[in-house]
Design a protein around this motif. Structure first.
Motif, PDB file in Angstrom:
ATOM      1  N   ALA A 101       0.860  -1.178   0.000  1.00  0.00           N
ATOM      2  CA  ALA A 101       0.000   0.000   0.000  1.00  0.00           C
ATOM      3  C   ALA A 101       0.900   1.232   0.000  1.00  0.00           C
ATOM      4  N   GLN A 102       0.471   2.294  -0.682  1.00  0.00           N
ATOM      5  CA  GLN A 102       1.365   3.436  -0.889  1.00  0.00           C
ATOM      6  C   GLN A 102       1.834   4.069   0.415  1.00  0.00           C
ATOM      7  N   GLY A 103       0.930   4.240   1.347  1.00  0.00           N
ATOM      8  CA  GLY A 103       1.325   4.811   2.629  1.00  0.00           C
ATOM      9  C   GLY A 103       2.274   3.913   3.402  1.00  0.00           C
ATOM     10  N   ILE A 116      14.390   2.940  12.710  1.00  0.00           N
ATOM     11  CA  ILE A 116      13.385   2.076  13.325  1.00  0.00           C
ATOM     12  C   ILE A 116      13.361   0.748  12.560  1.00  0.00           C
ATOM     13  N   GLY A 117      13.296  -0.368  13.294  1.00  0.00           N
ATOM     14  CA  GLY A 117      13.409  -1.665  12.642  1.00  0.00           C
ATOM     15  C   GLY A 117      12.199  -2.097  11.844  1.00  0.00           C
ATOM     16  N   ALA A 118      11.022  -1.660  12.250  1.00  0.00           N
ATOM     17  CA  ALA A 118       9.789  -2.079  11.583  1.00  0.00           C
ATOM     18  C   ALA A 118       8.656  -1.176  12.044  1.00  0.00           C
ATOM     19  N   ILE A 119       7.540  -1.236  11.311  1.00  0.00           N
ATOM     20  CA  ILE A 119       6.320  -0.557  11.733  1.00  0.00           C
ATOM     21  C   ILE A 119       5.223  -1.608  11.883  1.00  0.00           C
ATOM     22  N   LEU A 120       4.187  -1.270  12.635  1.00  0.00           N
ATOM     23  CA  LEU A 120       3.021  -2.133  12.787  1.00  0.00           C
ATOM     24  C   LEU A 120       1.843  -1.473  12.093  1.00  0.00           C
ATOM     25  N   SER A 121       1.103  -2.265  11.316  1.00  0.00           N
ATOM     26  CA  SER A 121      -0.025  -1.717  10.574  1.00  0.00           C
ATOM     27  C   SER A 121      -1.144  -2.745  10.490  1.00  0.00           C
ATOM     28  N   ASP A 122      -2.390  -2.278  10.541  1.00  0.00           N
ATOM     29  CA  ASP A 122      -3.517  -3.186  10.343  1.00  0.00           C
ATOM     30  C   ASP A 122      -3.950  -3.232   8.878  1.00  0.00           C
ATOM     31  N   ILE A 123      -3.242  -2.497   8.018  1.00  0.00           N
ATOM     32  CA  ILE A 123      -3.569  -2.504   6.592  1.00  0.00           C
ATOM     33  C   ILE A 123      -3.130  -3.832   5.981  1.00  0.00           C
ATOM     34  N   GLY A 124      -4.037  -4.479   5.291  1.00  0.00           N
ATOM     35  CA  GLY A 124      -3.704  -5.736   4.622  1.00  0.00           C
ATOM     36  C   GLY A 124      -4.057  -6.976   5.407  1.00  0.00           C
ATOM     37  N   THR A 127      -5.662 -10.175   3.761  1.00  0.00           N
ATOM     38  CA  THR A 127      -5.528 -10.073   2.305  1.00  0.00           C
ATOM     39  C   THR A 127      -4.170 -10.618   1.875  1.00  0.00           C
ATOM     40  N   GLU A 128      -3.954 -10.659   0.549  1.00  0.00           N
ATOM     41  CA  GLU A 128      -2.681 -11.134   0.018  1.00  0.00           C
ATOM     42  C   GLU A 128      -1.514 -10.266   0.455  1.00  0.00           C
ATOM     43  N   LEU A 129      -1.776  -9.005   0.774  1.00  0.00           N
ATOM     44  CA  LEU A 129      -0.701  -8.112   1.200  1.00  0.00           C
ATOM     45  C   LEU A 129      -0.049  -8.576   2.494  1.00  0.00           C
ATOM     46  N   VAL A 144       0.163  -6.282  11.177  1.00  0.00           N
ATOM     47  CA  VAL A 144       1.216  -6.828  10.334  1.00  0.00           C
ATOM     48  C   VAL A 144       2.523  -6.121  10.675  1.00  0.00           C
ATOM     49  N   VAL A 145       3.599  -6.893  10.824  1.00  0.00           N
ATOM     50  CA  VAL A 145       4.925  -6.317  11.034  1.00  0.00           C
ATOM     51  C   VAL A 145       5.532  -6.021   9.660  1.00  0.00           C
ATOM     52  N   GLU A 146       5.738  -4.751   9.371  1.00  0.00           N
ATOM     53  CA  GLU A 146       6.301  -4.319   8.087  1.00  0.00           C
ATOM     54  C   GLU A 146       7.733  -3.859   8.323  1.00  0.00           C
ATOM     55  N   PRO A 147       8.732  -4.629   7.870  1.00  0.00           N
ATOM     56  CA  PRO A 147      10.128  -4.247   8.104  1.00  0.00           C
ATOM     57  C   PRO A 147      10.475  -2.909   7.451  1.00  0.00           C
ATOM     58  N   ALA A 148      11.320  -2.149   8.122  1.00  0.00           N
ATOM     59  CA  ALA A 148      11.809  -0.891   7.547  1.00  0.00           C
ATOM     60  C   ALA A 148      12.599  -1.176   6.282  1.00  0.00           C
ATOM     61  N   LEU A 149      12.647  -0.199   5.396  1.00  0.00           N
ATOM     62  CA  LEU A 149      13.394  -0.322   4.151  1.00  0.00           C
ATOM     63  C   LEU A 149      14.596   0.615   4.160  1.00  0.00           C
ATOM     64  N   ARG A 150      15.758   0.060   3.834  1.00  0.00           N
ATOM     65  CA  ARG A 150      16.960   0.850   3.615  1.00  0.00           C
ATOM     66  C   ARG A 150      17.587   0.404   2.300  1.00  0.00           C
ATOM     67  N   ALA A 151      18.502   1.201   1.784  1.00  0.00           N
ATOM     68  CA  ALA A 151      19.104   0.896   0.491  1.00  0.00           C
ATOM     69  C   ALA A 151      20.596   1.177   0.513  1.00  0.00           C
TER      70      ALA A 151
END
Length: 230
Positions: A101-103, A116-124, A127-129, A144-151
């Motif tokens: 999801a975009q947000g 921050i290592g991850a965020i928590l979200s009830d989005i998805g 669902t398949e997300l 859902v535990v959504e891991p942070a993204l780094r590059a």
């Protein structure tokens, strides 16, 4: 203390990208997409890249050039709907795609920049997300535990920069660029204008130069930027 001048040739900066790197690319459609840096990355030829970008642009522009050259192995994004080439590559198994999801994509990148290592979200949830992702319960509600993204590298487009790398964006071309500039080990910027130190007022700076490693000045914009010409 004298601040360093971070200007360099595009090829020298892009040459730091290695096979297998994770690369964030700013932009939302055309606005804010670093078209010139993308072309340089195609010429450089680094392969097996994981690319993080809001969208896959349209055929014949932006990261579509990297898709057509076969340099992207994994794309983390929000949608592919405007790029039939990306959809074909995904459906044929030649491109692994992780949808967000975009947000959530924006917040995962922000978390990476904030340490921050991850965020928590009830989005998805349900669902398949959420398939294959860790789900935790907090105050009786699943998240859902959504891991942070780094590059390894972020490619950024700015309207103005000074020689130290302080950046200013214009209107919606700001989009993902400030977040990505904070979430990568090496930040490469194309700026429409590079100004002497002191020419950007403090309240004009959207990304401080401490986050930026390399800057190149674009001068005249190519036709690929036409929609954002002002």
């Amino acid at each position: 203390m004298k601040l360093p001048d971070k200007q360099c040739a595009i090829s020298a900066a892009i040459g730091k990208i290695k096979d297998g790197d994770t690369v964030m690319v700013g932009g939302f459609g055309v606005p804010g997409t670093p078209m010139t840096l993308i072309h340089s990355l195609v010429d450089h030829g680094a392969r097996n890249l994981t690319l993080i970008k809001n969208d896959a642009n349209e055929p014949g522009m932006g990261i579509d050039h990297l898709l057509q050259s076969g340099q992207i192995a994994h794309l983390i994004t929000t949608h592919l709907g405007l790029n039939g080439n990306a959809i074909t590559l995904m459906n044929s198994g030649k491109l692994a795609v992780e949808f967000n999801a975009q947000g959530i994509l924006a917040e995962r990148i922000r978390a990476g920049g904030a340490g921050i290592g991850a965020i928590l979200s009830d989005i998805g949830i349900g669902t398949e997300l959420a398939d294959g992702k860790q789900v935790v319960e907090l105050q009786g509600k699943p998240y859902v535990v959504e891991p942070a993204l780094r590059a390894d590298v972020a490619l950024i487009h700015a309207d103005r920069a000074d020689r130290f790398g302080n950046l200013a964006y214009v209107a919606t071309a700001r989009n993902f660029n400030p977040l990505m500039a904070m979430a990568a080990r090496c930040v490469i910027v194309e700026a429409e204008r590079v100004l002497p130190l002191g020419q950007l007022r403090a309240d004009e700076v959207h990304t401080p130069g401490v986050f930026v490693d390399h800057i190149t000045e674009l001068g005249e914009l190519s036709e690929e930027y036409a929609v954002v010409r002002r």
